[in-house]
Design an enzyme around this catalytic site. Structure first.
Site, PDB file in Angstrom:
ATOM      1  N   ARG A  43      68.179   9.412  78.308  1.00 38.22           N
ATOM      2  CA  ARG A  43      69.021   9.978  79.230  1.00 38.22           C
ATOM      3  C   ARG A  43      70.378   9.100  78.783  1.00 38.22           C
ATOM      4  O   ARG A  43      71.614   9.561  79.078  1.00 38.22           O
ATOM      5  CB  ARG A  43      68.919   9.677  80.726  1.00 38.22           C
TER       6      ARG A  43
ATOM      7  N   LYS B 275      51.415  27.072  88.185  1.00 37.52           N
ATOM      8  CA  LYS B 275      51.627  27.990  89.604  1.00 37.52           C
ATOM      9  C   LYS B 275      52.560  29.051  89.176  1.00 37.52           C
ATOM     10  O   LYS B 275      53.435  28.686  88.678  1.00 37.52           O
ATOM     11  CB  LYS B 275      51.765  27.309  90.731  1.00 37.52           C
TER      12      LYS B 275
ATOM     13  N   GLY C 135      60.733  20.022  82.176  1.00 42.43           N
ATOM     14  CA  GLY C 135      59.746  18.908  82.503  1.00 42.43           C
ATOM     15  C   GLY C 135      58.712  18.972  81.556  1.00 42.43           C
ATOM     16  O   GLY C 135      58.988  18.200  80.410  1.00 42.43           O
TER      17      GLY C 135
ATOM     18  N   GLY D 177      64.921  20.626  87.257  1.00 45.73           N
ATOM     19  CA  GLY D 177      65.171  21.524  88.304  1.00 45.73           C
ATOM     20  C   GLY D 177      66.600  22.117  88.145  1.00 45.73           C
ATOM     21  O   GLY D 177      66.874  23.531  88.418  1.00 45.73           O
TER      22      GLY D 177
HETATM   23  P1  AMP Z   1      54.443  22.828  86.131  1.00 43.39           P
HETATM   24  O1  AMP Z   1      55.005  21.585  86.642  1.00 43.39           O
HETATM   25  O2  AMP Z   1      54.151  23.844  87.112  1.00 43.39           O
HETATM   26  O3  AMP Z   1      55.184  23.114  84.758  1.00 43.39           O
HETATM   27  O4  AMP Z   1      52.998  22.484  85.911  1.00 43.39           O
HETATM   28  C1  AMP Z   1      52.593  21.554  84.743  1.00 43.39           C
HETATM   29  C2  AMP Z   1      51.309  21.295  84.907  1.00 43.39           C
HETATM   30  O5  AMP Z   1      50.280  22.445  84.743  1.00 43.39           O
HETATM   31  C3  AMP Z   1      50.822  20.060  83.695  1.00 43.39           C
HETATM   32  O6  AMP Z   1      50.608  19.077  84.182  1.00 43.39           O
HETATM   33  C4  AMP Z   1      49.475  20.834  83.091  1.00 43.39           C
HETATM   34  O7  AMP Z   1      48.289  20.030  83.215  1.00 43.39           O
HETATM   35  C5  AMP Z   1      49.308  21.943  84.164  1.00 43.39           C
HETATM   36  N1  AMP Z   1      48.393  22.893  83.751  1.00 43.39           N
HETATM   37  C6  AMP Z   1      48.561  23.659  82.576  1.00 43.39           C
HETATM   38  N2  AMP Z   1      47.534  24.500  82.409  1.00 43.39           N
HETATM   39  C7  AMP Z   1      46.595  24.106  83.409  1.00 43.39           C
HETATM   40  C8  AMP Z   1      45.193  24.817  83.760  1.00 43.39           C
HETATM   41  N3  AMP Z   1      44.773  25.765  83.125  1.00 43.39           N
HETATM   42  N4  AMP Z   1      44.438  24.381  84.983  1.00 43.39           N
HETATM   43  C9  AMP Z   1      45.207  23.397  85.634  1.00 43.39           C
HETATM   44  N5  AMP Z   1      46.325  22.802  85.437  1.00 43.39           N
HETATM   45  C10 AMP Z   1      47.234  23.168  84.279  1.00 43.39           C
END
Ligand code: AMP
Length: 415
Positions: free
Chosen positions: A34, A217, A373, A396
């Site tokens: 950064r 999610k 992220g 974000g």
């Molecule tokens: P996000 O912050 O929503 O972009 O999610 C990122 C996180 O999703 C990472 O820490 C990954 O380990 C997790 N992730 C990706 N694929 C899976 C999966 N199949 N099961 C559980 N966590 C997952």
């Protein structure tokens, strides 16, 4: 006015940067990305003969002085990057004298803006349900304006180069801009690059456009998925959300991460993609594991046929081919969110297939933007950061920009 056309000679310039760098327990910077990101802007102002007043937040001190989040810890490091001695103002709201004394080429770093609740402008110590909350909120908004005016009084020109906080209407990111006319406020180089990158994805699109949305999610990505649906040719949805889609279509997902209250939403996304002619790519097979661990036993199974007690942690070989096909030949690519639990070395394959395909398409002329992220952590883990077009510094902020929201930090300058 732009950072490039402005001549800062003899001017005092207050620059909002994002120096929210990670520190170890001894206060040593563990990742200076950064700081390096802001250097082109800071160096241009110094090279012109301006004097710099640098302001930033660090961590979440919640409106209270907390030495753990003091920017004093990084003053020396900032000086090393700039090649000049940096002075430190231990109270950002009482730095008028130090700012006035600055000579051309001199630099003053202000203490953490968030030691003052006025920076974020949220009333502290009062619950939203409290009847007195509204009054407290209005009082805080008024003192936020005063705080912003104090910061503005230090300088002739305001530059915002903190993309990471551009989605926040804080004193230093937006309110302060009201004290400067259009010729005396501008975006810094980093901000300009981020804005351009988002524009390449939202407006100035070269086709075909493939977006890859992963992560854990669907619920946290729905705003973006909906906005992208009107723009992309191919949409890969991967990572943990694979299993919400698989279950929604009648599949068995075992212990896989799955949002049971989003099954209808998943079906809705499938229907919308069809109606809009977007090619939706969902995982057909996965690497299932018998525990959430790098050392788990694994088997390749269809995404909707995961045995009881097992969970899908990465995309399978057939799915990886589908990903690569949807990315091959793309001229615009956006990647947000890994295709598996990439933190475990044994479950990086799906994300690596995506990274490889993006690198290949980029080498063939595509514009590729990675951001928000974890996909940045992922591309860095693979050592492939230099094989994509642009890696956003915004988490974000980038996601909100891609959702199509106007970022207050940018609106305050561009109108
Ligand atoms: P996000 O912050 O929503 O972009 O999610 C990122 C996180 O999703 C990472 O820490 C990954 O380990 C997790 N992730 C990706 N694929 C899976 C999966 N199949 N099961 C559980 N966590 C997952």
């Amino acid at each position: 006015m732009t950072i490039d056309t402005c001549n800062f000679e003899g001017k005092k310039v207050i620059v909002r940067v994002d120096f929210n760098v990670p520190l170890d327990e001894n206060g040593k910077i563990t990742d200076d990305t950064r700081i390096r990101g802001a250097l082109p802007t800071l160096k241009k102002i110094l090279a012109d003969g301006g004097s710099l007043i640098i302001m930033s937040h660090m961590g979440k001190p919640k409106g209270k002085v907390n030495p753990k989040f003091s920017l004093g810890q990084i003053t020396e490091a900032v000086g090393e990057h700039l090649g000049v001695t940096v002075q430190f103002a231990p109270d950002c709201a009482k730095a008028a004298e130090a700012a006035a004394a600055l000579k051309p080429g001199e630099v003053l770093l202000l203490e953490n803006l968030r030691f003052y609740p006025e920076e974020e402008g949220k009333p502290v110590g009062i619950d939203k349900a409290d009847p007195a909350y509204e009054e407290a909120k209005n009082a805080m908004k008024a003192s936020q304006k005063e705080f912003a005016k104090t910061l503005a009084s230090y300088a002739d020109i305001y530059v915002n180069d903190a993309f990471g906080t551009a989605h926040r209407k804080h004193a230093s990111t937006a309110v302060i801009a009201d004290s400067f006319d259009a010729d005396h406020k501008m975006l810094g180089y980093l901000m300009e690059k981020e804005v351009q990158a988002v524009d390449n994805i939202l407006s100035n699109i070269k086709r075909p456009f493939t977006a890859i949305m992963g992560g854990s999610k669907v619920s946290t990505k729905i705003g973006i998925i909906e906005n992208l649906m009107d723009k992309v040719d191919n949409l890969i949805l991967c990572g943990g959300m694979t299993y919400t889609f698989a279950k929604a279509q009648g599949g068995h997902v075992g212990l896989s991460i799955c949002e049971d209250d989003k099954l209808d939403l998943a079906l809705d996304i499938i229907a919308k993609a069809k109606a809009k002619g977007v090619k939706l790519v969902l995982g057909v097979d996965c690497i299932a594991a018998d525990s959430f661990s790098n050392e788990a036993n694994t088997q390749v199974v269809p995404s909707g046929e995961i045995p009881e007690g097992w969970e899908g942690l990465d995309a399978g070989p057939e799915t990886r081919k589908l990903f690569a096909d949807a990315i091959e030949g793309a001229k615009t690519i956006l990647w947000n969110g890994p295709a598996g639990v990439f933190e475990f070395d044994n479950f990086t394959g799906g994300s690596r297939a995506i990274a490889d395909a993006i690198a290949k398409a980029t080498a063939e002329g595509a514009f590729s933007l990675i951001g928000g992220g974890d996909s940045v952590a992922c591309i860095n883990k693979f050592g492939m950061a230099d094989q994509v077009s642009y890696i956003s510094t915004g988490g974000g902020a980038l996601l909100e920009a891609i959702e199509g929201k106007i970022l207050p930090g940018i609106a305050a300058i561009k109108g």
